[in-house]
Design an enzyme around this catalytic site. Structure first.
Site, mmCIF file in Angstrom:
data_model
loop_
_atom_site.group_PDB
_atom_site.id
_atom_site.type_symbol
_atom_site.label_atom_id
_atom_site.label_comp_id
_atom_site.label_asym_id
_atom_site.label_seq_id
_atom_site.Cartn_x
_atom_site.Cartn_y
_atom_site.Cartn_z
ATOM 1 C CE LYS A 95 43.205 38.515 36.183
ATOM 2 N NZ LYS A 95 44.329 39.004 36.618
ATOM 3 C CG ASN A 204 46.303 46.397 40.730
ATOM 4 O OD1 ASN A 204 45.759 45.177 41.157
ATOM 5 N ND2 ASN A 204 46.311 47.418 41.134
#
Length: 256
Positions: A95, A204
């Site tokens: 990522k 998250n």
């Protein structure tokens, strides 16, 4: 079923690993979310220790790891972090995150594109975190990125899909999966993204800082499933004028 590069996923919810009160709570929340892939900041891992408190339990859990280059401020730093991740973790997935300003954590579009081109050339499966810029997302796709990850709002802000109009354009023109990343603060935000046609979301903060992270993870799992089902079912068109659900038949006049 969601396919990105050489992997397929049943779940369209990806999770982060930061901000949890403990590793055990993080693992329980990830399990409850149904997520099959979790991001991991290389800057938080001690690669010299096989029993690293964050890495070891994640590897034991069986969830796929998506290392990220968070903390990198330039393309060169991001490429180095990706190479380190591949060597240490044995994965060619990365990522890509480059945000030079620690206050806003907004992605640098120029450095992100530069790094993406270099990493793709080195055989990485690149998932770039980027602004909700349709032109940039198309350029990243053309550079060979396996997916694009435009933000809904600044990282950790819980503001939801502040960039909705631009996300709609990105989704409409994309030939690779679109994963909405950053700013998703409630299950309803995740459902909205999936209803729009986003292929997945990454969450998250909203899970990790909830009063009950495990219950919140479950709520996000259900929201993502509902949002995708709604998209596949075909949402009704939005209209300005009211439309009767029961058309007039003249029965009242007939009774007069």
């Amino acid at each position: 079923m969601l396919r990105i590069a050489d992997k397929t996923f049943q779940s369209r919810l990806f999770t982060g690993t930061g901000k949890f009160a403990s590793s055990s709570l993080m693992l329980e929340a990830i399990r409850e979310s149904g997520s099959e892939m979790a991001t991991l900041a290389m800057k938080r891992v001690d690669l010299l220790r096989r029993d690293d408190a964050l890495l070891a339990p994640l590897q034991a859990s069986g969830v796929a790891l998506l290392p990220n280059t968070s903390g990198a401020k330039t393309a060169e730093e991001a490429v180095f972090a990706a190479q380190l991740a591949r060597e240490a973790l044995g994965t060619h997935w990365i990522k890509l995150e480059i945000h030079p300003d620690a206050r806003w954590l907004l992605p640098d579009p120029i450095e992100t594109l530069r790094a993406a081109e270099k990493l793709v050339a080195q055989g990485f499966v690149v998932l770039p975190y980027c602004g909700a810029d349709p032109v940039l997302c198309k350029r990243l796709e053309e550079a060979g990125c396996a997916a694009v990850m435009p933000l809904g709002a600044p990282i950790g802000s819980n503001q939801g899909l502040q960039t909705r109009a631009l996300l709609e354009i990105i989704i409409a023109q994309a030939s690779v999966p679109v994963v909405v990343d950053a700013g998703i603060g409630a299950p309803s935000h995740a459902a909205e993204a999936l209803e729009m046609g986003a292929d997945a979301v990454l969450v998250n903060t909203a899970i990790a800082v909830a009063r009950d992270p495990v219950a919140m993870a479950r709520a996000f799992r259900q929201a993502v499933e509902a949002g995708r089902t709604g998209f596949e079912a075909g949402l009704g068109a939005r209209v300005f004028q009211a439309q009767a659900t029961s058309p007039l038949t003249g029965f009242l006049e007939a009774q007069a």
